[in-house]
Enzyme design. Structure first.
Site, PDB file in Angstrom:
ATOM      1  N   HIS A   1       0.801  -1.198   0.136  1.00  0.00           N
ATOM      2  CA  HIS A   1       0.373  -0.330  -0.118  1.00  0.00           C
ATOM      3  C   HIS A   1       0.992   1.429  -0.134  1.00  0.00           C
ATOM      4  O   HIS A   1       1.231   1.544   1.354  1.00  0.00           O
ATOM      5  CB  HIS A   1      -0.661  -0.257   1.328  1.00  0.00           C
ATOM      6  CG  HIS A   1      -2.321  -1.002   1.201  1.00  0.00           C
ATOM      7  ND1 HIS A   1      -1.521  -2.547   1.483  1.00  0.00           N
ATOM      8  CD2 HIS A   1      -3.113  -1.548   1.094  1.00  0.00           C
ATOM      9  CE1 HIS A   1      -2.305  -3.234   1.692  1.00  0.00           C
ATOM     10  NE2 HIS A   1      -3.342  -3.078   1.706  1.00  0.00           N
TER      11      HIS A   1
ATOM     12  N   HIS B   1      -4.143   3.296  -2.886  1.00  0.00           N
ATOM     13  CA  HIS B   1      -4.818   2.678  -1.900  1.00  0.00           C
ATOM     14  C   HIS B   1      -3.310   1.705  -2.241  1.00  0.00           C
ATOM     15  O   HIS B   1      -2.922   1.176  -1.193  1.00  0.00           O
ATOM     16  CB  HIS B   1      -5.588   2.800  -1.860  1.00  0.00           C
ATOM     17  CG  HIS B   1      -6.022   1.384  -0.908  1.00  0.00           C
ATOM     18  ND1 HIS B   1      -6.345   1.996   0.670  1.00  0.00           N
ATOM     19  CD2 HIS B   1      -5.924   0.140  -0.844  1.00  0.00           C
ATOM     20  CE1 HIS B   1      -5.840   0.887   1.472  1.00  0.00           C
ATOM     21  NE2 HIS B   1      -6.027  -0.682   1.079  1.00  0.00           N
TER      22      HIS B   1
ATOM     23  N   GLU C   1     -18.106  -4.119  24.900  1.00  0.00           N
ATOM     24  CA  GLU C   1     -16.623  -5.514  24.893  1.00  0.00           C
ATOM     25  C   GLU C   1     -15.894  -5.488  24.152  1.00  0.00           C
ATOM     26  O   GLU C   1     -14.880  -5.863  24.125  1.00  0.00           O
ATOM     27  CB  GLU C   1     -17.367  -6.845  24.650  1.00  0.00           C
ATOM     28  CG  GLU C   1     -19.194  -6.664  25.914  1.00  0.00           C
ATOM     29  CD  GLU C   1     -20.443  -5.918  25.705  1.00  0.00           C
ATOM     30  OE1 GLU C   1     -19.936  -5.850  24.676  1.00  0.00           O
ATOM     31  OE2 GLU C   1     -21.300  -5.651  26.280  1.00  0.00           O
TER      32      GLU C   1
ATOM     33  N   HIS D   1     -28.723 -15.318  25.185  1.00  0.00           N
ATOM     34  CA  HIS D   1     -27.614 -15.046  26.116  1.00  0.00           C
ATOM     35  C   HIS D   1     -26.793 -16.388  26.532  1.00  0.00           C
ATOM     36  O   HIS D   1     -25.713 -16.917  27.300  1.00  0.00           O
ATOM     37  CB  HIS D   1     -28.107 -14.575  27.272  1.00  0.00           C
ATOM     38  CG  HIS D   1     -28.654 -12.839  27.391  1.00  0.00           C
ATOM     39  ND1 HIS D   1     -28.722 -12.151  25.785  1.00  0.00           N
ATOM     40  CD2 HIS D   1     -28.374 -12.085  27.993  1.00  0.00           C
ATOM     41  CE1 HIS D   1     -29.235 -11.617  26.426  1.00  0.00           C
ATOM     42  NE2 HIS D   1     -28.249 -11.438  27.302  1.00  0.00           N
TER      43      HIS D   1
HETATM   44  C1  LIG Z   1     -11.637  -4.595   9.800  1.00  0.00           C
HETATM   45  C2  LIG Z   1     -10.924  -4.179   8.129  1.00  0.00           C
HETATM   46  N1  LIG Z   1     -12.005  -4.609   7.880  1.00  0.00           N
HETATM   47  C3  LIG Z   1     -11.357  -4.486   6.318  1.00  0.00           C
HETATM   48  C4  LIG Z   1     -10.364  -4.169   5.963  1.00  0.00           C
HETATM   49  C5  LIG Z   1      -9.091  -4.270   4.577  1.00  0.00           C
HETATM   50  N2  LIG Z   1      -9.229  -2.934   4.258  1.00  0.00           N
HETATM   51  C6  LIG Z   1      -7.697  -1.858   4.557  1.00  0.00           C
HETATM   52  S1  LIG Z   1      -7.405  -0.524   4.098  1.00  0.00           S
HETATM   53  C7  LIG Z   1      -9.152  -0.706   4.023  1.00  0.00           C
HETATM   54  C8  LIG Z   1      -9.857   0.872   3.560  1.00  0.00           C
HETATM   55  C9  LIG Z   1      -8.946   1.925   3.620  1.00  0.00           C
HETATM   56  O1  LIG Z   1      -9.381   3.215   3.526  1.00  0.00           O
HETATM   57  P1  LIG Z   1      -8.135   4.170   4.834  1.00  0.00           P
HETATM   58  O2  LIG Z   1      -8.536   3.403   5.360  1.00  0.00           O
HETATM   59  O3  LIG Z   1      -9.227   5.096   4.225  1.00  0.00           O
HETATM   60  O4  LIG Z   1      -6.781   4.091   4.175  1.00  0.00           O
HETATM   61  P2  LIG Z   1      -6.154   4.246   2.369  1.00  0.00           P
HETATM   62  O5  LIG Z   1      -7.078   4.127   1.512  1.00  0.00           O
HETATM   63  O6  LIG Z   1      -6.165   6.461   3.191  1.00  0.00           O
HETATM   64  O7  LIG Z   1      -5.286   4.479   2.271  1.00  0.00           O
HETATM   65  C10 LIG Z   1      -9.730  -1.914   4.139  1.00  0.00           C
HETATM   66  C11 LIG Z   1     -11.181  -1.425   4.239  1.00  0.00           C
HETATM   67  C12 LIG Z   1      -9.644  -4.111   7.306  1.00  0.00           C
HETATM   68  N3  LIG Z   1      -8.127  -4.360   7.001  1.00  0.00           N
HETATM   69  N4  LIG Z   1      -9.719  -4.390   8.827  1.00  0.00           N
END
Ligand SMILES: Cc1ncc(C[n+]2csc(CCOP(=O)(O)OP(=O)(O)O)c2C)c(N)n1
Length: 685
Positions: A49, A280, A430, A492
């Site tokens: 990334h 990204h 939690e 529960h």
């Molecule tokens: C709980 C979770 N869900 C999904 C992902 C997969 N994932 C990695 S980065 C991302 C989103 C990227 O957007 P952002 O957080 O704004 O990062 P940027 O594009 O700015 O690098 C996702 C959905 C993850 N790492 N963790």
């Protein structure tokens, strides 16, 4: 290394923080070094990334060279500031920074091995692999909640040991994804409530996630949201180093936790992909990288860091040395006992002798006056004894304190008014609780334990999984562990939860059968310094099956013969955990009445048992013709003991709402059913 005079012409060391102030041109080159390393490493790995490290390079440069306290020569210095890259997918940001600062082992060859087997540079940061990485991140939102726990631990230890010894901050870099995850709400609400003013979150506000512009899915005003949770919040240009530095300075003086929303451009500098989701999570490609180098004025070849830039970073890396030395002097000047206690706690050394004495005392009392109590009540008794001798235990509950029995008498509440308290009212949170506990354990100096219902382990699961992955000592008390909770009904009543938790590697799931096993399991949980534990405890009373005083911790091997066969030649082996051990013992009596000899094996911890050498396992399982297991839960996992041809008495459906004795009868989890299953296996009716 002495920086060349020309390179440092405009650089100076600021006296107050010990960090390095640089000119704008110097800053830009320092930030571009991060960008270049990120582009090159992702390109070489053909995965990763690049967008986040390129976009957040200015933030990281200011943070690490002007605002934070650390020393690369001692990455575990207890009073260092903590940095959490919550958006772990941007891992090249922290690897580049650690390399530039001169952290041990983080060499260019390691950067070139980004995302390769056995490297210090895995896809997402892993704290047990890379020095300088405080926590394992990747699942979005977890890092932010870990940081809340780190800030709690800092505040607590500062209250206990004084600011001379504990006085540091926790910084977080969080992305849009972190802030969209539900756990972030739990984390920020708790931090705001506890007024954790040494927690500073830098939000990489780039408006882009994987699917495209954030506007596709989100329209929250994060500044207002954080303010509503009791934070100080501001919005700045995340590419303006002066604005970043002054916002951090302001945050350092705040009486509340701070959010700094830094407006950035993802993949800053990339000619066509900057500002787009295309940057990204995939390599930029050779042409785009070439264009970025031109735009950024970065003439160096791949992975090459010019001496002037490296020297600027290294002098920032060296700037914390004096602070560390001063801290060491303070610690050395502290009274010997205080210093030893601090070092013991921060080193995670359990007072094992005191624990053993406390456990023995509880067991002696129980042997003298047996108790028919729920294991949750027995747990409170164990906690009373253990928290008295293990001052680093910090308890809590997600709004079920009275039901979980996790607050022993006299334990004061940790609050914004008194960080020295040892019991945290986590609220109905939690997930945030479990993740904050991970941060507390990572910080060191405390052993967090908590409480909720076992069925809500689902709400904690992502954090429990990470605790197991990171090898952390966190202890979850999870009560109301079966249909035995009765009237609250199937919503529960955990049915699949024991199996689901047992599926997590490096997690010990304890299910003690009586008051004696409960204190033994507590001892094992405390002694497991690199393994998290779940204590599954009952709401309903259970007879005390262990009546004699045993010096040894019989739960230590995970399973043991609690009642032998009368004639030492069992035809039936009955296996059970928790509340069902008493059922197995009654079944044994029924079988005896039918002339069938049976033994009962209690299995308080399947994981510890299955980790024994094979011969020991086999000896405990025994050679009886019929094997029957009973647990008021699903069968999954038990075949390891009874084999595919063994009989299992338990649950095959969800539970129901009724008094618990009716439920045990209704679902056939009874001594009669166990005895019948055993007779069936012996070919008798
Ligand atoms: C709980 C979770 N869900 C999904 C992902 C997969 N994932 C990695 S980065 C991302 C989103 C990227 O957007 P952002 O957080 O704004 O990062 P940027 O594009 O700015 O690098 C996702 C959905 C993850 N790492 N963790």
């Amino acid at each position: 290394m002495t920086p060349p005079a020309a390179a440092l012409a405009a650089a100076s060391t600021t006296a107050d923080t010990g960090t390095v102030a640089v000119s704008r041109a110097q800053h830009d080159r320092m930030a571009n070094a991060i960008r270049a390393l990120a582009m090159d490493a992702v390109e070489q790995a053909k995965s990763g990334h690049p967008g986040l490290p390129m976009g957040a390079a200015d933030i990281a440069t200011v943070l690490f060279t002007r605002a934070m306290k650390f020393d690369p020569d001692d990455p575990t210095w207890p009073d260092r500031d903590r940095f959490v890259l919550s958006a772990g997918h941007g891992s090249m940001l922290i690897y580049a920074v650690l390399h530039l600062l001169g952290y041990p082992g983080m060499t260019i060859p390691e950067i070139k091995r980004f995302r390769q087997l056995g490297s210090l540079t895995p896809g997402h940061p892993e704290n047990f692999i890379t020095a300088g990485v405080e926590t394992t991140t990747g699942p979005l939102g977890q890092g932010l909640a870990n940081a809340v726990g780190m800030a709690i631990a800092e505040a607590h230890l500062a209250a206990e040991f004084g600011k001379e010894i504990v006085d540091h901050r926790t910084f977080v870099l969080a992305s849009d994804g972190d802030l969209m995850e539900g756990i972030s709400q739990e984390a920020i609400a708790l931090a705001g409530h506890l007024k954790l003013h040494k927690l500073i979150v830098l939000f990489d506000d780039n408006g882009i996630s994987i699917d495209g512009p954030l506007a596709l899915a989100d329209s929250v005003d994060q500044v207002k949201r954080f303010e509503a949770a009791g934070w100080a919040a501001s919005r700045i240009d995340g590419h303006d180093p002066a604005a970043i530095a002054s916002a951090i300075e302001k945050a350092k003086g705040s009486s509340r936790p701070s959010l700094i929303a830094c407006r950035t451009t993802i993949a800053y500098g990339a000619p066509t992909k900057a500002g787009s989701e295309k940057a990204h999570g995939s390599p930029l490609g050779a042409d785009e990288i070439k264009g970025a180098r031109e735009r950024l004025g970065w003439a160096e070849t791949a992975f090459e860091i010019p001496a002037d830039v490296r020297d600027l970073w290294r002098s920032a890396g060296h700037a914390g040395k004096a602070a560390r030395q001063a801290w060491r002097d303070h610690l050395n000047a502290a009274p010997a006992e205080r210093r030893a206690e601090f070092e013991r706690r921060i080193g995670g050394e359990l007072p094992t002798e005191k624990v053993a004495t406390a456990v023995r005392a509880v067991k002696e009392k129980l042997a003298a006056a047996p108790k028919e109590v729920a294991t949750r009540v027995a747990s409170e008794g164990a906690l009373e004894a253990l928290t008295a001798v293990v001052p680093e235990m910090v308890g809590g509950s997600a709004d079920l304190t009275g039901s979980n029995n996790t607050r022993p008498k006299g334990m004061t509440v940790l609050s914004a008014a008194d960080y020295g308290g040892r019991f945290i009212h986590y609220g109905v949170r939690e997930h945030g609780m479990a993740a904050a506990m991970n941060g507390m354990a990572l910080h060191g100096g405390v052993i967090p334990y908590s409480g909720t219902f076992l069925v809500f382990s689902d709400y904690c699961r992502p954090a429990i999984r990470l605790a197991a992955l990171m090898g952390e000592r966190v202890i979850h008390v999870m009560t109301h562990d079966s249909i035995g909770l009765g009237e609250d009904g199937p919503t529960h009543q955990p049915v699949e939860h024991l199996a689901a938790l047992r599926a997590i590697p490096n997690l010990n799931v304890f299910r003690p059968c009586d008051a004696v096993e409960t204190v033994e399991c507590w001892q094992l949980a405390l002694e497991a310094s690199e393994t998290p534990s779940v204590l599954a405890l009952t709401r309903q009373n259970l007879p005390q099956l262990r009546r004699d005083m045993d010096d040894a911790n019989r739960c230590a091997r995970g399973a043991y013969e609690i009642v032998p066969a009368d004639d030492g030649n069992a035809q039936v082996s009955l296996f059970a955990s928790g509340s069902e051990v008493a059922i197995a013992v009654e079944a044994r009596t029924l079988l005896a009445a039918r002339g069938v000899s049976a033994r009962v094996v209690s299995i308080p911890c399947l994981e510890l048992f299955l980790a024994l050498p094979e011969a020991e396992c086999k000896a405990i399982i025994g050679t009886a013709a019929a094997k029957v297991a009973v647990e008021a839960a699903v069968r999954q996992g038990w075949d390891a003991i009874i084999g595919a041809d063994g009989a299992f008495v338990g649950m095959t459906s969800f539970g129901a709402s009724a008094p618990y004795k009716d439920l045990y009868r209704h679902f056939g989890v009874t001594p009669e059913a166990v005895a019948a299953a055993a007779l069936g296996k012996l070919g008798r009716t």
